[in-house]
Every structure is written in structure tokens, then in C-alpha cells.
Write a protein that holds these residues in place. Sequence first.
Motif: not given
Length: 309
Positions: A239-245
Motif C-alpha cells: 500500500x501507498x496511501x497516496x496512490x489510487x490504484x
Amino acid sequence: MSSPPCVMFGQVVIGPPGSGKTTYCLGMQEFLTKLGRKVVVVNLDPANDGLPYQCSVDIAELVTLDDVMDGLKLGPNGGLIYCMEYLEANFDWLEKKLEQFKGCYFLFDCPGQVELYTHQNSVKNIFAQLTKWNFRLTAVHLVDSHYCADPAKFISVLCTSLSTMLHVELPHVNVLSKMDLMEQFGKLAFNLDYYTEVLDLSYLLEHLASDPFFKKFKRLNEKLVELIEDYSLVSFVPLNVQDKESMVQVMKVVDKANGYCFGDLEERSMEAMMSAAVGAEFHFASTLAVQDKYLESNTKTVEEEVMDL
């Protein structure tokens, strides 16, 4: 004839201090709100002040860690345990607060003390009580992704995750958070899917054996690895919380775990249903995409490592 009780879905966000729980709640609240869900964030962390998200229910109205530490002369760990026991003794307060938001989707921002999810029973009992109130919850366990760069720390994280899964007794999703910062603390020995799918851990033992400090604990590490593999329960979603996908991927896995994707709270197309129910192939493809985006392509596959040995 009385109507059936309203089923409410949500996530309990747990994990060690600094793993990004509050940031996750903020990001997931904004993300799900844009998708049309009515999201309610509940802060169950009595040490969490200066909340960045819109908080609908705050445990600080009932008890705070600072007050407990000052009044009872407890340290932070003992104070947190007391606060959770106090909340457990005041379920009526929590029930009254939550019943105002029937039909909403809930995010519970929980404390970061690891012992609360591996040894102590108050948080477990709180989750059990929420289930009795007809909540369908998924435990989202956040782990800082940089632990993957250290074999010893990664094995420790696996043991903690496994213990938490067995103790909490909820549908469980383990998440590697802060993927965009993963390699700032070191390069990975293997491709990312090795860590997310928790493949043959014997290869990590070889790396530990090369360290003089861990070499004398080889037998202990072997037994820890055997324990993790015998249960065969732990895997991770990056998870990268800033990435929508990345947020979509986590949302689908969580919705599948608590059954939200099979409910009637919002219209869902067959395509969305199928994408939420995809198994290992979906996770593998998503993991490869994350690796291509955030990690340098100098990590080795397990097969390449075997050839080197």
C-alpha cells in the motif's frame, strides 16, 4: 413483524506505532467518500490528539491517556491498557455514540500498542462486542514496509502478524504500508512478491546465517520460520496511501474479507464483483505493478538466489 437489524460494515485499523494507521484512516475516508460511501471514522486511540480526519466518535470524550497517566501515575503502556479496559467497562457509551450512524461505513482508528492485540483481551472483547452489535469488520493490520529490507525484522513482523491474527479473531488483511519509502532503509534481497506472499522462508535463514550475531540463533530462527509456515496464514497487500490504484487494491481485499462487496448498500456491477473476488493471480499482478513503480529492479528472484548458492 420487526425488521431485521441493520448490518454495518467497517474496518478496525491496527498495527504498531508509526505504521501509518491515522494516515490510512484519513486516506481511506477521503477515498471511500469519493466513491459515494457514507464514512464514519471512530478514534479508539486515547493517545491520539490533533486528528487530521473528520472524527465522528472520539474516545477522548470518555478517557484520555494523559489523564490516566497523571491521575493513576501509570506509564504509557499501562495507561493504554487501562484506557481500553475502561472503554470495555463502558460499552453503553460506545453503543450510544455508534447508533447515531446506522447505515454508514466505519473506520476504527485503534491504539498502536502491540500487546493489546497479542496478549491483552480488552481490545479483542471490544471487537467481539461490535460484532454482537451486527458490525461486519475486517482487521486491517498495517506494517511498515521497510522491515522487509532486514530479514530478522521481517521474521519478527511475521510472528507478530500471526499472533495478532490468532488473537483478534476477525477477518484479517495484513498491509505493507509506506511502499514509496520502502528502499530508503535498504535493498530487498528478493522480489516484492516473495515478501507479500511469504514464500519459502528458508532463503531468509541463509541471509541471517551470514550475520555473526544471528548465526548463533540459527536453530531458534529455524523454529520460528517453521511455526509461521505451519500456520500458513500470513500474507501482505502492498500500500501507498497516496496512490489510487494501491488504495483500490486494498479496498477490494477488505471488502471481500468482511463481505461488503456482496451486500446491498450500493449498486455493484458484475465486473466489480468479479474483480473483488479474484484470488492469487490478482494479488500477484498487483504486486508486480507496485514493484515496478516503487522499487529498483535489482532484487533477485528466489530461483536466482538458489543459483548463486
